[in-house]
Design an enzyme around this catalytic site. Structure first.
Site, PDB file in Angstrom:
ATOM      1  CB  THR A  73       6.867  -1.063  -1.585  1.00  0.00           C
ATOM      2  OG1 THR A  73       7.537  -2.215  -1.074  1.00  0.00           O
ATOM      3  CG2 THR A  73       5.627  -1.496  -2.346  1.00  0.00           C
ATOM      4  CB  THR A 231       2.826   0.591  10.468  1.00  0.00           C
ATOM      5  OG1 THR A 231       1.898  -0.432  10.067  1.00  0.00           O
ATOM      6  CG2 THR A 231       2.945   0.607  11.984  1.00  0.00           C
ATOM      7  NE  ARG A 233       3.665   4.835   1.204  1.00  0.00           N
ATOM      8  CZ  ARG A 233       4.479   3.822   1.496  1.00  0.00           C
ATOM      9  NH1 ARG A 233       4.677   3.495   2.758  1.00  0.00           N
ATOM     10  NH2 ARG A 233       5.070   3.141   0.537  1.00  0.00           N
ATOM     11  CD  GLU A 262       7.453   9.882   7.046  1.00  0.00           C
ATOM     12  OE1 GLU A 262       6.580   9.170   7.551  1.00  0.00           O
ATOM     13  OE2 GLU A 262       8.253   9.461   6.166  1.00  0.00           O
ATOM     14  CG  HIS A 284       8.822   5.935   7.505  1.00  0.00           C
ATOM     15  ND1 HIS A 284       8.221   6.748   6.577  1.00  0.00           N
ATOM     16  CD2 HIS A 284       8.708   4.662   7.009  1.00  0.00           C
ATOM     17  CE1 HIS A 284       7.772   6.021   5.562  1.00  0.00           C
ATOM     18  NE2 HIS A 284       8.059   4.744   5.810  1.00  0.00           N
ATOM     19  CB  ALA A 286       6.995  -0.121  10.692  1.00  0.00           C
TER      20      ALA A 286
END
Length: 317
Positions: A73, A231, A233, A262, A284, A286
């Site tokens: 997204t 969960t 950013r 990350e 990361h 979720a």
């Protein structure tokens, strides 16, 4: 059509990526380092990327490029302004994580609210046997029913989390924008949510105005010592302030699935908190249920096929 996927390894190997229904050649790279981007997309008509950055320099090296299909997204890795200048269509994935992110959010909330990790570690260390009876009471257990859930971000995911909270008997406060008090009865002022929430969960985008929206001053305003769950950013929370807030008892626990860098480097503040039973860090994931990833992969190909038909959908730029 020459299609290049820059980071196929960001989708699990069991996820099927169907072949687009038009003549094409697909080249998939597991990972792509920043210096490799320009060369790999030089002859591409369509580029697929999840987290690999495609900046103006890389775009300049790709004269045939017509479409970037983002396998997520968020479109942070893409230079959207440069794409608009070139007439390159950018598409993204939408509403694929409507179950997985809320479920992961509540998995973290339950784990902290009921001290699941602490209990597991205690049993593994032999504490149950040492107790000499059928149970022991080393760690707090709190119900969610009757507690107040503060939700920051009222999009699809924030609304889904709010609905789960209501179904569990929680009082739900949808936070208004920070610094605004004129958003109507559906929203609770941000500072009031900080003061009244027993659980605070973030579901908003990372923008200049939301970066570090939670930091030391906000932790000090959290009167009920809530759980903090992110969960959404990395960067929404001042990560250096989380450890001191836990240490000072300003929050009763924190769970993060996202970090500003990350993977986090060894000296990241979160790495020093991993021993704490009131802190959880997941990598990361979720968004990453099998069902959600397959929906993402199917929509990704749908987006590409729609672009080739001349009817692009989910267009960002």
């Amino acid at each position: 059509m020459n299609i290049v996927f820059l980071d196929r390894d960001t989708l699990a190997p069991q996820i099927r990526l169907r072949e687009p229904g038009f003549a094409h050649r697909l080249t998939s790279h597991g990972r792509t380092a920043p210096p490799e981007v320009a060369a790999r997309i030089a002859d591409a008509d369509i580029v697929i990327t999840n987290k690999v950055k495609v900046d103006a320099t890389a775009l300049a090296a790709a004269p045939r490029l017509r479409c970037i299909a983002v396998a997520a997204t968020g479109t942070d890795p893409i230079d959207l302004a440069a794409c608009r200048q070139r007439g390159i269509v950018v598409t993204n994935i939408r509403q694929y994580a409507v179950n997985t992110v809320p479920e992961h959010t509540f998995a973290l909330i339950f784990a902290l609210r009921r001290s699941i990790c602490a209990w597991h570690d205690a049993v593994r260390a032999g504490r149950w046997q040492a107790a000499g009876q059928f149970c022991f009471f080393d760690h707090p257990i709190r119900d969610l029913a009757g507690a107040t859930l503060g939700v920051i971000g009222d999009g699809v995911l924030g609304q889904a989390v709010a609905a789960i909270g209501r179904s569990l008997g929680m009082r739900v406060l949808m936070a208004g924008f920070k610094g605004r008090h004129d958003q109507g009865a559906l929203y609770t002022p941000f500072d009031r949510v900080l003061a009244e929430a027993d659980v605070l969960t973030l579901h908003c985008p990372l923008l200049p105005e939301t970066r570090h929206m939670i930091g030391a001053p906000e932790f000090a305003a959290m009167r009920r010592k809530p759980l903090l769950v992110n969960t959404a950013r990395g960067g929404l929370v001042d990560e250096a302030a989380v450890g001191p807030a836990l240490q000072a008892g300003q929050i009763s626990g924190a769970a993060f699935d996202v970090v500003s860098v990350e993977p986090p480097p060894a000296d990241h503040p979160f790495m020093a908190l991993l021993h704490r039973p009131d802190f959880i860090l997941t990598p990361h994931v979720a968004w990453a249920s099998d069902e959600a990833m397959q929906t993402l992969a199917d929509q990704l190909v749908d987006n590409i096929e729609a672009f080739v038909r001349g009817q692009p959908v989910n267009v960002v730029a």
